[in-house]
Design an enzyme around this catalytic site. Structure first.
Site, PDB file in Angstrom:
ATOM      1  CG  ASP A  72     -78.421  -2.748 -17.114  1.00 13.11           C
ATOM      2  OD1 ASP A  72     -79.063  -3.139 -16.281  1.00 13.11           O
ATOM      3  OD2 ASP A  72     -77.685  -4.745 -17.197  1.00 13.11           O
ATOM      4  CB  ALA A  83     -61.979  -5.773  -7.279  1.00 11.25           C
ATOM      5  N   GLY A  84     -64.571  -5.375  -8.602  1.00 14.36           N
ATOM      6  CA  GLY A  84     -66.257  -4.970  -8.994  1.00 14.36           C
ATOM      7  C   GLY A  84     -66.979  -6.290  -9.060  1.00 14.36           C
ATOM      8  CG  HIS A 111     -84.455 -15.944  19.780  1.00 21.14           C
ATOM      9  ND1 HIS A 111     -83.479 -15.169  19.427  1.00 21.14           N
ATOM     10  CD2 HIS A 111     -84.291 -16.649  20.627  1.00 21.14           C
ATOM     11  CE1 HIS A 111     -82.209 -15.839  20.777  1.00 21.14           C
ATOM     12  NE2 HIS A 111     -82.785 -16.970  21.024  1.00 21.14           N
TER      13      HIS A 111
HETATM   14  P1  FAD Z   1     -80.992  -6.928 -20.419  1.00 21.22           P
HETATM   15  O1  FAD Z   1     -81.123  -7.719 -19.719  1.00 21.22           O
HETATM   16  O2  FAD Z   1     -79.414  -6.860 -21.200  1.00 21.22           O
HETATM   17  O3  FAD Z   1     -81.733  -7.354 -21.362  1.00 21.22           O
HETATM   18  C1  FAD Z   1     -81.787  -6.555 -23.028  1.00 21.22           C
HETATM   19  C2  FAD Z   1     -82.348  -7.373 -24.410  1.00 21.22           C
HETATM   20  O4  FAD Z   1     -82.680  -6.788 -25.066  1.00 21.22           O
HETATM   21  C3  FAD Z   1     -81.882  -8.951 -23.897  1.00 21.22           C
HETATM   22  O5  FAD Z   1     -82.066  -9.887 -24.278  1.00 21.22           O
HETATM   23  C4  FAD Z   1     -80.900  -8.752 -26.054  1.00 21.22           C
HETATM   24  O6  FAD Z   1     -80.934  -9.870 -26.549  1.00 21.22           O
HETATM   25  C5  FAD Z   1     -81.906  -7.567 -26.507  1.00 21.22           C
HETATM   26  N1  FAD Z   1     -81.373  -6.406 -27.434  1.00 21.22           N
HETATM   27  C6  FAD Z   1     -81.138  -5.672 -27.597  1.00 21.22           C
HETATM   28  N2  FAD Z   1     -80.988  -4.942 -28.718  1.00 21.22           N
HETATM   29  C7  FAD Z   1     -82.165  -5.605 -29.404  1.00 21.22           C
HETATM   30  C8  FAD Z   1     -82.593  -5.297 -30.342  1.00 21.22           C
HETATM   31  N3  FAD Z   1     -82.317  -4.095 -31.487  1.00 21.22           N
HETATM   32  N4  FAD Z   1     -83.223  -6.094 -30.965  1.00 21.22           N
HETATM   33  C9  FAD Z   1     -83.927  -6.910 -30.087  1.00 21.22           C
HETATM   34  N5  FAD Z   1     -83.469  -7.145 -28.745  1.00 21.22           N
HETATM   35  C10 FAD Z   1     -82.946  -6.371 -28.211  1.00 21.22           C
HETATM   36  N6  FAD Z   1     -78.165  -7.384 -11.779  1.00 21.22           N
HETATM   37  C11 FAD Z   1     -78.991  -7.807 -10.108  1.00 21.22           C
HETATM   38  O7  FAD Z   1     -79.610  -7.165  -9.696  1.00 21.22           O
HETATM   39  N7  FAD Z   1     -78.754  -8.791  -9.618  1.00 21.22           N
HETATM   40  C12 FAD Z   1     -77.262  -9.900  -9.567  1.00 21.22           C
HETATM   41  O8  FAD Z   1     -76.937 -10.293  -9.252  1.00 21.22           O
HETATM   42  C13 FAD Z   1     -76.301  -9.853 -11.558  1.00 21.22           C
HETATM   43  N8  FAD Z   1     -75.717 -10.434 -11.623  1.00 21.22           N
HETATM   44  C14 FAD Z   1     -75.381  -9.841 -12.578  1.00 21.22           C
HETATM   45  C15 FAD Z   1     -73.866 -11.125 -13.040  1.00 21.22           C
HETATM   46  C16 FAD Z   1     -73.730 -10.715 -14.538  1.00 21.22           C
HETATM   47  C17 FAD Z   1     -72.648 -12.231 -15.112  1.00 21.22           C
HETATM   48  C18 FAD Z   1     -73.848  -9.624 -15.046  1.00 21.22           C
HETATM   49  C19 FAD Z   1     -72.972  -9.295 -16.231  1.00 21.22           C
HETATM   50  C20 FAD Z   1     -75.132  -9.061 -15.152  1.00 21.22           C
HETATM   51  C21 FAD Z   1     -75.711  -9.259 -13.712  1.00 21.22           C
HETATM   52  N9  FAD Z   1     -76.329  -8.867 -13.482  1.00 21.22           N
HETATM   53  C22 FAD Z   1     -77.061  -8.181 -12.005  1.00 21.22           C
HETATM   54  C23 FAD Z   1     -77.323  -7.004 -13.832  1.00 21.22           C
HETATM   55  C24 FAD Z   1     -77.637  -7.710 -14.765  1.00 21.22           C
HETATM   56  O9  FAD Z   1     -77.928  -8.707 -15.597  1.00 21.22           O
HETATM   57  C25 FAD Z   1     -78.518  -6.676 -15.919  1.00 21.22           C
HETATM   58  O10 FAD Z   1     -78.534  -5.656 -15.086  1.00 21.22           O
HETATM   59  C26 FAD Z   1     -79.627  -6.606 -15.705  1.00 21.22           C
HETATM   60  O11 FAD Z   1     -80.003  -8.103 -16.996  1.00 21.22           O
HETATM   61  C27 FAD Z   1     -80.968  -5.507 -17.208  1.00 21.22           C
HETATM   62  O12 FAD Z   1     -82.034  -5.832 -17.282  1.00 21.22           O
HETATM   63  P2  FAD Z   1     -82.093  -5.682 -18.721  1.00 21.22           P
HETATM   64  O13 FAD Z   1     -83.436  -6.053 -19.281  1.00 21.22           O
HETATM   65  O14 FAD Z   1     -82.421  -3.442 -18.789  1.00 21.22           O
HETATM   66  O15 FAD Z   1     -81.073  -5.635 -19.971  1.00 21.22           O
HETATM   67  P1  NAI Z   2     -68.084  -2.634 -11.673  1.00 19.89           P
HETATM   68  O1  NAI Z   2     -68.596  -0.857 -12.401  1.00 19.89           O
HETATM   69  O2  NAI Z   2     -68.883  -2.800 -11.107  1.00 19.89           O
HETATM   70  O3  NAI Z   2     -66.672  -3.033 -11.391  1.00 19.89           O
HETATM   71  C1  NAI Z   2     -64.939  -2.500 -12.496  1.00 19.89           C
HETATM   72  C2  NAI Z   2     -64.475  -2.691 -11.748  1.00 19.89           C
HETATM   73  O4  NAI Z   2     -63.268  -2.499 -12.941  1.00 19.89           O
HETATM   74  C3  NAI Z   2     -64.104  -1.070 -11.141  1.00 19.89           C
HETATM   75  O5  NAI Z   2     -63.620  -1.662  -9.154  1.00 19.89           O
HETATM   76  C4  NAI Z   2     -62.951  -0.358 -11.488  1.00 19.89           C
HETATM   77  O6  NAI Z   2     -62.561   0.526 -10.993  1.00 19.89           O
HETATM   78  C5  NAI Z   2     -61.682  -1.367 -12.287  1.00 19.89           C
HETATM   79  N1  NAI Z   2     -61.582  -1.252 -13.835  1.00 19.89           N
HETATM   80  C6  NAI Z   2     -61.754  -0.025 -14.565  1.00 19.89           C
HETATM   81  N2  NAI Z   2     -61.382  -0.293 -15.386  1.00 19.89           N
HETATM   82  C7  NAI Z   2     -59.946  -1.261 -14.849  1.00 19.89           C
HETATM   83  C8  NAI Z   2     -58.315  -1.389 -15.600  1.00 19.89           C
HETATM   84  N3  NAI Z   2     -58.485  -1.085 -16.412  1.00 19.89           N
HETATM   85  N4  NAI Z   2     -57.932  -1.400 -14.824  1.00 19.89           N
HETATM   86  C9  NAI Z   2     -58.163  -2.097 -13.662  1.00 19.89           C
HETATM   87  N5  NAI Z   2     -58.859  -2.209 -13.225  1.00 19.89           N
HETATM   88  C10 NAI Z   2     -60.268  -1.619 -13.348  1.00 19.89           C
HETATM   89  O7  NAI Z   2     -68.641  -3.723 -13.134  1.00 19.89           O
HETATM   90  P2  NAI Z   2     -68.600  -5.152 -13.285  1.00 19.89           P
HETATM   91  O8  NAI Z   2     -67.620  -5.804 -12.173  1.00 19.89           O
HETATM   92  O9  NAI Z   2     -67.868  -5.306 -14.625  1.00 19.89           O
HETATM   93  O10 NAI Z   2     -69.647  -5.053 -13.455  1.00 19.89           O
HETATM   94  C11 NAI Z   2     -70.962  -4.790 -14.299  1.00 19.89           C
HETATM   95  C12 NAI Z   2     -72.056  -4.201 -13.932  1.00 19.89           C
HETATM   96  O11 NAI Z   2     -72.999  -5.552 -13.372  1.00 19.89           O
HETATM   97  C13 NAI Z   2     -72.363  -3.422 -12.536  1.00 19.89           C
HETATM   98  O12 NAI Z   2     -72.301  -2.628 -12.780  1.00 19.89           O
HETATM   99  C14 NAI Z   2     -73.157  -4.522 -11.324  1.00 19.89           C
HETATM  100  O13 NAI Z   2     -74.213  -3.588 -11.546  1.00 19.89           O
HETATM  101  C15 NAI Z   2     -73.790  -5.810 -12.222  1.00 19.89           C
HETATM  102  N6  NAI Z   2     -73.739  -6.733 -11.679  1.00 19.89           N
HETATM  103  C16 NAI Z   2     -74.534  -6.452 -10.689  1.00 19.89           C
HETATM  104  C17 NAI Z   2     -74.074  -8.052  -9.643  1.00 19.89           C
HETATM  105  C18 NAI Z   2     -74.863  -8.539  -8.249  1.00 19.89           C
HETATM  106  O14 NAI Z   2     -75.861  -7.208  -8.710  1.00 19.89           O
HETATM  107  N7  NAI Z   2     -74.698  -8.659  -7.405  1.00 19.89           N
HETATM  108  C19 NAI Z   2     -73.130  -8.879  -9.907  1.00 19.89           C
HETATM  109  C20 NAI Z   2     -72.714  -8.570 -11.574  1.00 19.89           C
HETATM  110  C21 NAI Z   2     -72.968  -7.541 -12.620  1.00 19.89           C
END
Ligand code: FAD
Ligand code: NAI
Length: 474
Positions: free
Chosen positions: A319, A189-190, A451
């Protein structure tokens, strides 16, 4: 393609492509390598964020919320419709079109800034050389004066619930379901669990989320998490806390989920299971053995506060390095690193990285929670204002939630701002700016807020810190 660049960026997610553009704006020659392939087999820039994260999830959150509100809110506005129906295929088409436009936009931005966008794999060799393998398999070694590693993250796979991409899936697959699963299980429930759980629950799935921790949203302020727990329950999300996944097995068309909680072994049958238990830094195939860039114990590329690795001229951002896995955090690191390379002074203020969860109501915060301030030993004061007392929120029919501000007792500095309610993700920007400038609550109290606006709730919460709220009893 050249054989030598001032800067080579590996990864074109929000960290990498922003770093590349900023570096090019400094007049440097820049290449940005990315290997991302979408499910249609096509390469695309933008990384996880644009292709499989932030953007597609927000597209579906918006569509599903409109559907939900049409069913549950229109009546109170005096709007009558026939039976409201929805079509997942159209929603998914819209989601895909938004992703296509934005990832195409990144390609255009790279070009406009004279960054060479290269589709393929990048591998760091010793001496700031990069082995580039293009999509057609051809290879080239590129020399770089500076290298920025921005390879992002990947979903964590649990050994007891291996992804099969059909029944047991990661968040990317869960964003591309072609139909609403009747029973959806979510592990974790993250942020992902709550956002994607909300999407599919609003569209009609019976959603059960199992969460290992005993508290919902353990990283958020308790006053905010308590409202969230109540509202999510009302929306039909069945969140089981203190529940640890022990096994998941596909049986026929269903998944048999086993978990343990304080009452012992439990089980659950679902049609799809999304595993969202966090993400791991992605560095697979990135570093040659003699590249000289070490990883830490959790697999993150080791960097200092300026995102410098141990190798001179090699940086890592986003990341794949320590800190919150958020797009805006990675982008700001990209800007900082490009500026440092250009010889400027630059830094990232990690104390004021905002967090937003795009559920309904939205949740957003910046700075410390009340528990963190308590633990720090600093004396503090606090104030809050409920959206139920906001004229704008009432007009919007979105009165659940509050703004809470925590400030230092001695010098009135704002230490943390926590919001649950309409547009929390937009409202938090004021708090981030205030904290970036080390503002006091008095600064917010004396700032004029339009407002009627949701932002007035920030103003009133700041006033409430000194028991001077004007539109709510202190
Ligand atoms: P990434 O976006 O992962 O990009 C890395 C890129 O590097 C990828 O395109 C990959 O293919 C490429 N790459 C990797 N290795 C190589 C290599 N050796 N050669 C060439 N290319 C390579 N964050 C928010 O702030 N707000 C949100 O609302 C949000 N929602 C999310 C929802 C979901 C479902 C998920 C999964 C994540 C979400 N995140 C959100 C997190 C966010 O997507 C990441 O924090 C962000 O994309 C990280 O950016 P980055 O550039 O570090 O890496
Ligand atoms: P998360 O770290 O937010 O949540 C993972 C959850 O899974 C935690 O609450 C943890 O306690 C639980 N968990 C771990 N192992 C478990 C198990 N074996 N059984 C049951 N529960 C378990 O990670 P999440 O949701 O996968 O997101 C990954 C990353 O992507 C986050 O770090 C977040 O920052 C980013 N993200 C950001 C968004 C935003 O900014 N709106 C939206 C989606 C993702």
């Amino acid at each position: 393609m050249k054989k030598q660049y001032d800067v080579v960026v590996i990864g074109a997610g929000p960290a990498g492509y922003i770093a590349a553009i900023r570096a090019a704006q400094h007049g440097l020659s820049v290449a940005c390598i990315d290997e991302w392939k979408n499910k249609d087999g096509k390469n695309a820039f933008g990384g996880t964020c644009l292709n499989a994260g932030c953007i597609p999830s927000k597209a579906l959150l918006e569509s599903s919320e409109l559907y939900y509100r049409a069913q549950h809110e229109f009546k109170s506005h005096g709007i009558t419709t026939g039976a409201v129906s929805m079509d997942v295929a159209t929603m998914q088409k819209r989601r895909a079109a938004i992703v296509r436009q934005l990832t195409g936009g990144v390609a255009g931005l790279l070009k406009a800034n004279k960054v060479e966008g290269l589709a393929g794999h990048g591998r760091l060799l010793a001496g700031r050389k990069i082995e580039f393998t293009a999509v057609d398999g051809s290879m080239l070694t590129i020399d770089a004066t500076h290298v920025i590693l921005a390879t992002g993250s990947a979903p964590i796979e649990l050994p007891v619930a291996k992804f099969d991409d059909v029944h047991i899936v990661d968040s990317w697959a869960a964003l591309e379901f072609a139909a609403v699963p009747k029973r959806l299980g979510v592990v974790g429930a993250g942020v992902i669990g709550l956002e994607l759980g909300s999407v599919w629950a609003r569209l009609g799935a019976e959603v059960t989320i199992i969460e290992a921790m005993d508290e919902l949203l353990f990283m958020a302020d308790r006053d905010i998490a308590n409202v969230a727990a109540k509202d999510f329950k009302k929306q039909g999300l069945d969140i089981r806390l203190g529940a640890k996944l022990t096994a998941a097995a596909v049986k026929g068309a269903a998944v048999e989920v086993s978990y343990s909680d304080r009452n012992g072994a439990q089980s659950l049958q679902v049609d799809k299971l999304v595993v969202a238990v966090g993400r791991r830094p992605f560095t697979d195939g990135l570093l040659a053995e003699d590249a000289g860039v070490p990883l830490d114990a959790k697999g993150f590329i080791e960097v200092n506060h300026e995102c410098r690795t141990r190798v001179k001229g090699v940086f890592a951002i986003g990341d794949c390095v320590r800190g919150p896995m958020l797009a805006h955090k990675g982008s700001e690191e990209g800007v900082m690193v490009a500026d440092l390379i250009a010889g400027e002074i630059a830094e990232v203020n990690y104390d004021v990285v905002p967090s937003v969860i795009y559920t309904a109501p939205e949740i957003a915060w910046v700075g410390k929670t009340e528990a963190q301030v308590q633990a720090s030993g600093r004396k503090y004061k606090k104030g809050s204002f409920p959206f139920a007392a906001s004229g704008r929120a009432k007009a919007m029919e979105q009165t659940s939630g509050l703004v809470k501000i925590i400030a230092a007792e001695d010098d009135d500095e704002i230490l943390g701002v926590h919001i649950i309610g309409p547009m929390a993700g937009e409202l938090i920007a004021e708090a981030v700016l205030a904290m970036e400038f080390s503002a006091s609550t008095e600064d917010l109290q004396r700032t004029i807020h339009a407002h009627p606006s949701l932002a007035e709730a920030m103003h009133e919460a700041a006033l409430a810190v000194d028991k001077r709220a004007l539109n709510y009893p202190n």
